[in-house]
Motif scaffolding. Sequence first.
Motif, mmCIF file in Angstrom:
data_model
loop_
_atom_site.group_PDB
_atom_site.id
_atom_site.type_symbol
_atom_site.label_atom_id
_atom_site.label_comp_id
_atom_site.label_asym_id
_atom_site.label_seq_id
_atom_site.Cartn_x
_atom_site.Cartn_y
_atom_site.Cartn_z
ATOM 1 N N UNK A 1 36.142 48.951 23.183
ATOM 2 C CA UNK A 1 36.036 47.492 23.131
ATOM 3 C C UNK A 1 35.298 47.000 24.376
ATOM 4 N N UNK A 2 34.330 46.109 24.161
ATOM 5 C CA UNK A 2 33.541 45.580 25.277
ATOM 6 C C UNK A 2 34.108 44.244 25.749
ATOM 7 N N UNK A 3 34.425 44.184 27.033
ATOM 8 C CA UNK A 3 34.936 42.957 27.647
ATOM 9 C C UNK A 3 33.771 42.128 28.178
ATOM 10 N N UNK A 4 33.885 40.823 28.003
ATOM 11 C CA UNK A 4 32.862 39.882 28.456
ATOM 12 C C UNK A 4 33.375 39.198 29.725
ATOM 13 N N UNK A 5 32.581 39.219 30.795
ATOM 14 C CA UNK A 5 33.038 38.593 32.037
ATOM 15 C C UNK A 5 33.155 37.076 31.922
ATOM 16 N N UNK A 6 33.945 36.520 32.822
ATOM 17 C CA UNK A 6 34.112 35.074 32.888
ATOM 18 C C UNK A 6 34.207 34.674 34.355
ATOM 19 N N UNK A 7 34.372 33.387 34.602
ATOM 20 C CA UNK A 7 34.433 32.878 35.978
ATOM 21 C C UNK A 7 35.598 33.485 36.751
ATOM 22 N N UNK A 8 36.704 33.725 36.076
ATOM 23 C CA UNK A 8 37.887 34.310 36.720
ATOM 24 C C UNK A 8 37.576 35.718 37.246
ATOM 25 N N UNK A 9 36.824 36.487 36.463
ATOM 26 C CA UNK A 9 36.415 37.831 36.873
ATOM 27 C C UNK A 9 35.542 37.759 38.120
ATOM 28 N N UNK A 10 34.582 36.846 38.101
ATOM 29 C CA UNK A 10 33.672 36.708 39.242
ATOM 30 C C UNK A 10 34.424 36.315 40.513
ATOM 31 N N UNK A 11 35.400 35.438 40.377
ATOM 32 C CA UNK A 11 36.188 34.988 41.524
ATOM 33 C C UNK A 11 37.022 36.130 42.112
ATOM 34 N N UNK A 12 37.672 36.902 41.239
ATOM 35 C CA UNK A 12 38.486 38.016 41.724
ATOM 36 C C UNK A 12 37.609 39.075 42.387
ATOM 37 N N UNK A 13 36.451 39.357 41.812
ATOM 38 C CA UNK A 13 35.519 40.319 42.419
ATOM 39 C C UNK A 13 35.093 39.836 43.805
ATOM 40 N N UNK A 14 34.919 38.519 43.946
ATOM 41 C CA UNK A 14 34.541 37.960 45.243
ATOM 42 C C UNK A 14 35.653 38.174 46.278
ATOM 43 N N UNK A 15 36.901 38.104 45.841
ATOM 44 C CA UNK A 15 38.019 38.399 46.749
ATOM 45 C C UNK A 15 37.919 39.845 47.258
ATOM 46 N N UNK A 16 37.576 40.767 46.349
ATOM 47 C CA UNK A 16 37.458 42.170 46.743
ATOM 48 C C UNK A 16 36.333 42.371 47.766
ATOM 49 N N UNK A 17 35.194 41.746 47.523
ATOM 50 C CA UNK A 17 34.073 41.929 48.457
ATOM 51 C C UNK A 17 34.314 41.178 49.766
ATOM 52 N N UNK A 18 34.883 39.972 49.683
ATOM 53 C CA UNK A 18 35.163 39.205 50.913
ATOM 54 C C UNK A 18 36.142 39.930 51.820
ATOM 55 N N UNK A 19 37.077 40.668 51.226
ATOM 56 C CA UNK A 19 38.081 41.381 52.021
ATOM 57 C C UNK A 19 37.524 42.673 52.621
ATOM 58 N N UNK A 20 36.345 43.078 52.155
ATOM 59 C CA UNK A 20 35.729 44.295 52.679
ATOM 60 C C UNK A 20 36.122 45.569 51.962
ATOM 61 N N UNK A 21 36.909 45.473 50.900
ATOM 62 C CA UNK A 21 37.277 46.677 50.139
ATOM 63 C C UNK A 21 36.029 47.306 49.541
ATOM 64 N N UNK A 22 35.244 46.461 48.907
ATOM 65 C CA UNK A 22 34.002 46.901 48.261
ATOM 66 C C UNK A 22 32.852 46.177 48.971
ATOM 67 N N UNK A 23 31.877 46.912 49.478
ATOM 68 C CA UNK A 23 30.732 46.246 50.105
ATOM 69 C C UNK A 23 29.975 45.380 49.086
#
Length: 158
Positions: free
Chosen positions: A72-94
């Motif tokens: 099953x293919x998941x379609x991204x949304x604004x919530x996904x983008x926001x959570x990903x930004x938390x990961x990058x802002x925290x430095x977990x993922x460059x």
Amino acid sequence: MRIPKIYLETTLFNYYFDKNRDAHADTKKLFDEIKHGKYEAYTSTYVFDELDRAPEPKRSKMLELIADFNVITLIPDAETLLLAQHYTNSGIIPERFRTDALHIAIASVKDLDLIVSMNFGHIVKRKTKVAVESINLSNGYRRIEILSPMEVVENDEK
């Protein structure tokens, strides 16, 4: 018993066809377990974007794998983008590996049980697992397991 929902990250589609990789057998076994109903498999448009950059005929084979196993293919949304930004802002993922953060975020937002990956650079590593759990919990998401196929498939040896 509820069937676990798993997210298949891009590396698994490569490992499925690369017989020279250590995890090839376990990756194939994971797909076999999906076929037999042990897991409900998901991926995302982020995986399609990455697979589109692969050379032919491998690209077509990997895309067929998604269809053949009813992933099953998941379609991204604004919530996904926001959570990903938390990961990058925290430095977990460059930031330059933002797609890795997006894989984790979409699986978390869509409430899947685990992410299966062979990306040991940014996804399947202790630092990422610990930080993702903390960020997810502080943002109202539940814990998501991040594992390699070797940690997921049943071992038939006794």
